[in-house]
Design a protein around this motif. Structure first.
Motif, mmCIF file in Angstrom:
data_model
loop_
_atom_site.group_PDB
_atom_site.id
_atom_site.type_symbol
_atom_site.label_atom_id
_atom_site.label_comp_id
_atom_site.label_asym_id
_atom_site.label_seq_id
_atom_site.Cartn_x
_atom_site.Cartn_y
_atom_site.Cartn_z
ATOM 1 N N LEU A 90 1.237 -1.026 0.125
ATOM 2 C CA LEU A 90 -0.288 0.117 0.015
ATOM 3 C C LEU A 90 0.871 1.476 -0.002
ATOM 4 C CD1 LEU A 90 -2.600 1.565 0.655
ATOM 5 C CD2 LEU A 90 -2.417 1.316 2.623
ATOM 6 N N GLY B 149 1.277 10.735 1.811
ATOM 7 C CA GLY B 149 2.080 9.711 1.801
ATOM 8 C C GLY B 149 2.817 9.740 2.657
ATOM 9 N N ASN C 170 -6.808 5.129 -1.512
ATOM 10 C CA ASN C 170 -6.051 5.032 -2.193
ATOM 11 C C ASN C 170 -6.300 4.552 -3.203
ATOM 12 O OD1 ASN C 170 -3.042 4.928 -2.806
ATOM 13 N ND2 ASN C 170 -3.940 2.551 -3.041
ATOM 14 N N GLU D 16 2.321 1.990 -3.244
ATOM 15 C CA GLU D 16 0.847 2.347 -4.097
ATOM 16 C C GLU D 16 0.798 3.650 -4.173
ATOM 17 O OE1 GLU D 16 -1.846 -0.545 -3.922
ATOM 18 O OE2 GLU D 16 -1.114 -2.237 -5.381
ATOM 19 N N TRP D 17 0.588 4.438 -3.030
ATOM 20 C CA TRP D 17 0.005 5.090 -2.329
ATOM 21 C C TRP D 17 1.445 6.212 -3.079
ATOM 22 C CZ3 TRP D 17 -3.712 5.675 1.513
ATOM 23 C CH2 TRP D 17 -4.403 6.307 1.605
#
Length: 129
Positions: free
Chosen positions: A12, A28, A64, A15-16
């Motif tokens: 995560l 982020g 997200n 990807e953020w």
């Protein structure tokens, strides 16, 4: 089981998106710091409340993935103030230089805005005895 949670949070974090215009205020970056502090021992970290951890992950993953933006689309890309998305982004980025209005004191700015005379033209009242 905490190893799986740790890997999910790491994925995560990867990807953020990071917003380079918000140095020190980026969500982020904050998320990465919180994950690092929560999982100090990496995969060997013991989670005191696994349900809460899973709930937190699911909430962040939904944000997200723009789940709520897709579920509740906006009619317009402005707020009630009429400020556009780009103007908001510019204001929140912190890269704007101080304008002359910001350099003045609050009192002088108000006086100029609501008075026909400039504050320099208004004589000061003598101190009362």
């Amino acid at each position: 089981m905490s190893a799986t949670r740790y890997r999910r949070f790491l994925k995560l974090c990867e990807e953020w998106p990071r917003d380079e215009t918000k140095k020190g205020r980026d969500l982020g970056t904050f998320l990465r710091q919180r994950v690092a502090s929560a999982f100090r021992e990496g995969e060997n970290t013991q989670i005191s409340d696994p349900e809460k951890c899973d709930q937190m992950y699911e909430s962040l993953a939904q944000i997200n993935g723009n789940i709520y933006r897709q579920r509740f689309p906006r009619v317009r890309d402005t707020s009630f103030t009429g400020v556009t998305v780009e103007e908001c982004r510019l204001l929140l980025s912190g890269t704007m230089q101080n304008t002359d209005e910001e350099k003045k004191g609050l009192w002088k700015s108000l006086m100029q805005r609501f008075s026909s005379k400039s504050p320099e033209d208004v004589p000061e009242k003598p101190a009362e005895k």
